[in-house]
Enzyme design. Sequence first.
Site, PDB file in Angstrom:
ATOM      1  N   TYR A  33       0.835  -1.204   0.000  1.00 47.02           N
ATOM      2  CA  TYR A  33       0.000   0.000   0.000  1.00 47.02           C
ATOM      3  C   TYR A  33       0.862   1.243   0.000  1.00 47.02           C
ATOM      4  CZ  TYR A  33       1.001   0.937   4.961  1.00 47.02           C
ATOM      5  OH  TYR A  33       1.616   1.224   6.155  1.00 47.02           O
ATOM      6  N   LYS A 143       6.519  -1.646   1.684  1.00 47.59           N
ATOM      7  CA  LYS A 143       5.340  -1.159   2.419  1.00 47.59           C
ATOM      8  C   LYS A 143       4.198  -2.172   2.278  1.00 47.59           C
ATOM      9  CE  LYS A 143       3.058   3.306   3.226  1.00 47.59           C
ATOM     10  NZ  LYS A 143       3.585   3.567   4.575  1.00 47.59           N
ATOM     11  N   GLU A 176      12.786   2.779  13.320  1.00 49.80           N
ATOM     12  CA  GLU A 176      11.714   3.718  12.987  1.00 49.80           C
ATOM     13  C   GLU A 176      10.608   3.567  14.023  1.00 49.80           C
ATOM     14  OE1 GLU A 176      10.333   2.714   9.079  1.00 49.80           O
ATOM     15  OE2 GLU A 176      10.113   0.593   9.551  1.00 49.80           O
ATOM     16  N   LEU A 200      11.292   1.801   6.431  1.00 50.20           N
ATOM     17  CA  LEU A 200      10.609   2.220   5.218  1.00 50.20           C
ATOM     18  C   LEU A 200      11.184   3.565   4.789  1.00 50.20           C
ATOM     19  CD1 LEU A 200       8.135   1.583   3.288  1.00 50.20           C
ATOM     20  CD2 LEU A 200       6.979   3.373   4.593  1.00 50.20           C
TER      21      LEU A 200
END
Length: 285
Positions: A33, A143, A176, A200
Site C-alpha cells: 500500500y 510497504k 523507525e 521504510l
Amino acid sequence: MKTLGYYNGRFGELDEMTVPMNDRVSWFGDGVYDAGPSRNYKIFALDEHIDRFFNSASLLRIQMPVTKSRLKELLKNLVKKMDTGNLFVYYQVTRGTGIRDHAFTDGPGNLWIMLKPAEISDGKEPVRLITMEDTRYLHCNIKTLNLIPSVMAAQKAKEAGCQETVFYRAGGRVTECAHSNIHIIRDGVLVTAPADNLILPGIARAHLINICRQLCIPVSEVPYTLEDLYAAEEIIVTSSSSLCLHANEIDGKAAGGRNPELLERIRAALLQEFYDATPAENAGR
C-alpha cells in the site's frame, strides 16, 4: 461524498463497499500500500508516493492492474468527488483473487482506494513516545499490508498515553516508529537512520532531508542508538500524515527541547512547502 471506497472499478461510501472473500488479502495480507495527504483537492507528493507504491509491488512480484499515469489520473478524479479536499488518500494492491493457496495467484492484482477527511498537523504540539524492541522481519523497506507488529506497538503507545512507539533492534539501534520515521538533532546535525532494509524510506523523511539541506543544516544518514535518542537535542517524527512532529518525552522521561530555534526552522519550512504545493486557488472540482 463524505468517504469513498474503491475496488477494481466500483466505488461508493466506505460503509457500503464489499470485497470478495477470496481476495488474497483475506488469507495472507498479500499486498502493498501507499498513502498521503490531500489539501484543497491537491494530492501532495503524488509522484513520489506512486513510485514507491510500484516499487513495493515489484519487490513482491505483484502484477499491477494499472499504469502509474492511470493511477494518478484515477486518484485525482476520485478526490474531486469528495465533500472536502483535505483528505487522507490511501491505496493498496493485493495479489489477486483465488481459492486459498500459499503459491501465487496468477494475473493482475486487485486495486483498492480509500479516501477520508483528514487534516495535517502543524506540528506545534509535542508528542510522547515509548520504545519497544523491533521484532519485525527484515524487509521493512517494502510497504506491505503485514502490519501486526505495528498494530500491537500502536496499541501499546495508546494504552501508555503516548502517540508513537519507537522500534529498536537488538543492540539498541533505533530503526523507525510503528507508523513513522524518527530522526534526531545532535550537535546541530540532522541524524536519520539509513534507508536500508530495516526502515521504510518515508516520503516525509525525504522531504525532511531536502529541507534541511536547503536550510544548510548538515544531514547524516547513519545508524544511531537509544542512548543517542535519549540524549538528542531534538527528536523529530515524520510521516505522510504528520509531516514534522517533535517529541518531548520518551518512556516517561523528558527528552529533546534543547534546540528549539533549529527545530522551528525545520518545522516551518516543511509546512510551508506543503502549503505551497496545495494552494487554495483554483481548488474547485
